[in-house]
Design an enzyme around this catalytic site. Structure first.
Site, PDB file in Angstrom:
ATOM      1  N   LYS A  37       0.837  -1.207   0.000  1.00 20.63           N
ATOM      2  CA  LYS A  37       0.000   0.000   0.000  1.00 20.63           C
ATOM      3  C   LYS A  37       0.869   1.253   0.000  1.00 20.63           C
ATOM      4  O   LYS A  37       0.597   2.209  -0.734  1.00 20.63           O
ATOM      5  CB  LYS A  37      -0.939  -0.013   1.222  1.00 20.63           C
ATOM      6  CG  LYS A  37      -2.052  -1.041   1.078  1.00 20.63           C
ATOM      7  CD  LYS A  37      -2.813  -1.285   2.368  1.00 20.63           C
ATOM      8  CE  LYS A  37      -3.785  -2.458   2.189  1.00 20.63           C
ATOM      9  NZ  LYS A  37      -4.436  -2.880   3.432  1.00 20.63           N
ATOM     10  N   GLN A  72      -4.358  -1.445   9.670  1.00 24.56           N
ATOM     11  CA  GLN A  72      -4.250  -2.765   9.034  1.00 24.56           C
ATOM     12  C   GLN A  72      -4.844  -3.839   9.950  1.00 24.56           C
ATOM     13  O   GLN A  72      -4.482  -3.942  11.119  1.00 24.56           O
ATOM     14  CB  GLN A  72      -2.771  -3.075   8.729  1.00 24.56           C
ATOM     15  CG  GLN A  72      -2.561  -4.370   7.988  1.00 24.56           C
ATOM     16  CD  GLN A  72      -3.194  -4.379   6.591  1.00 24.56           C
ATOM     17  OE1 GLN A  72      -3.115  -3.402   5.843  1.00 24.56           O
ATOM     18  NE2 GLN A  72      -3.843  -5.479   6.236  1.00 24.56           N
ATOM     19  N   ASP A  75     -10.792   3.237   4.143  1.00 26.77           N
ATOM     20  CA  ASP A  75     -11.051   1.799   3.984  1.00 26.77           C
ATOM     21  C   ASP A  75     -12.568   1.538   3.897  1.00 26.77           C
ATOM     22  O   ASP A  75     -12.997   0.452   3.521  1.00 26.77           O
ATOM     23  CB  ASP A  75     -10.494   1.045   5.206  1.00 26.77           C
ATOM     24  CG  ASP A  75      -9.467   0.005   4.802  1.00 26.77           C
ATOM     25  OD1 ASP A  75      -9.257  -0.180   3.589  1.00 26.77           O
ATOM     26  OD2 ASP A  75      -8.884  -0.624   5.700  1.00 26.77           O
TER      27      ASP A  75
END
Ligand code: NAP
Length: 286
Positions: A53, A97, A120
């Site tokens: 990412k 994460q 997200d």
């Protein structure tokens, strides 16, 4: 005739190229999108995802920060760090994460992220807005699947879409985005009876379970669009999806690859959401 391939890697490259142009417009205004990634603990798979990412951010010109916190980090310390990132105007997107090490409460942590920086798309507010058909940030993986579907030219309107899996991260938002696109949607899960009889009705089949070869050729309607979200390991240690690719390819009209399908698109949509957040902050759109 073998199915046409939905090439997520190539599509992700096109999405990134478009983002570079949007980032250039922001740069003219002295703005640069910023993504803060928080990694707690030392799960090797998570470390690889985060590295990918960050590399993708660098490539398109998004500023990124990676906070690495030890596995023993307390909930309070993590929440305090997120509060700092929420208040930082240079940070447009925050990603924690997953999975988080025990005993951290992932849901509470995700909900501590400002919903306006939740790139997200996992905050309850963003999930709720998606449910209501007016998404603010779409969950990255289903968002990527919708983009992949667009490239097939198969209209979701009126199609029967079957989603395998009902997680908050993939299955449920996937179903909501398909519904918003006017598909007739069926969601299947571990309690679904006679799965093949349902999947055989699907014009669009999205598999998001995490079971290798769950979807076999006899479960697929000829000509259907099959998008494989699953990530599993073969006994040889290779990455494989939920779909028996070689056999299903002979029945489906369109099929995605694993690897090289939904994975790269998930990252591309994370970047898209981050750029969108920066554009909103700059008063450019929405
Ligand atoms: P998850 O939270 O474990 O959810 C799996 C879902 O599959 C659950 O809803 C479960 O049902 C359902 N299920 C289990 N067995 C089933 C069966 N036999 N038939 C139908 N449904 C069944 O997983 P997730 O986070 O949604 O992820 C799903 C897969 O996608 C995983 O392989 C994950 O690694 C992958 N993934 C890939 C990406 C990417 O970027 N490529 C991103 C996210 C996830 P119940 O609810 O009844 O338990």
């Amino acid at each position: 005739m073998a199915a046409q391939i939905i090439d997520g890697k190539a599509l992700a490259a096109r999405v990134r190229a478009e983002l570079k142009a949007r980032i250039a417009v922001l740069a003219e205004r002295g703005q640069r999108p910023g993504l803060a990634v928080v990694l707690v603990g030392d799960d090797p798979a998570s470390a690889i995802y985060v590295r990918n990412k960050i590399a993708a951010c660098e490539e398109v010109g998004i500023r990124s920060w990676c906070d690495r916190l030890g596995a023993g980090t307390s909930q309070e310390t993590l929440l305090a760090r997120i509060a700092q990132l929420n208040a930082d105007v240079a940070v447009h997107g925050i990603l924690v994460q997953l999975p988080l090490p025990k005993p951290l409460d992932a849901q509470r942590v995700l909900e501590s992220i400002s919903f306006a920086k939740d790139v997200d798309g996992l905050h309850a507010t963003n999930a709720g807005l998606t449910l209501m058909g007016r998404p603010h940030f779409r969950s990255c993986t289903p968002y990527g699947v919708m983009k992949m579907l667009e490239t097939t030219g198969v209209p979701p309107r009126g199609a029967h879409a079957v989603v395998l899996g009902r997680s908050n991260m993939v299955g449920k938002p996937m179903a909501m985005l398909l519904l918003a696109a006017d598909a007739t949607v069926t969601i299947c899960h571990s309690g679904t009876r006679d799965l093949p009889s349902i999947t055989r009705q699907a014009d669009i089949l999205v598999a998001a379970v995490g079971r290798r070869n769950l979807v076999t050729a006899d479960m697929v309607k000829p000509g259907a669009v099959v998008i494989d979200v699953g990530t599993n390991k073969t006994p040889e240690g290779k990455l494989a999806g939920d779909v028996d690719f070689a056999a299903v390819r002979e029945v489906a009209g369109w099929i995605s690859l694993v690897p090289g399908g939904v994975g790269p698109m998930t990252i591309a949509m994370l970047l898209t959401n981050t750029v969108e957040a920066a554009e909103r902050a700059a008063g450019l759109t929405h």
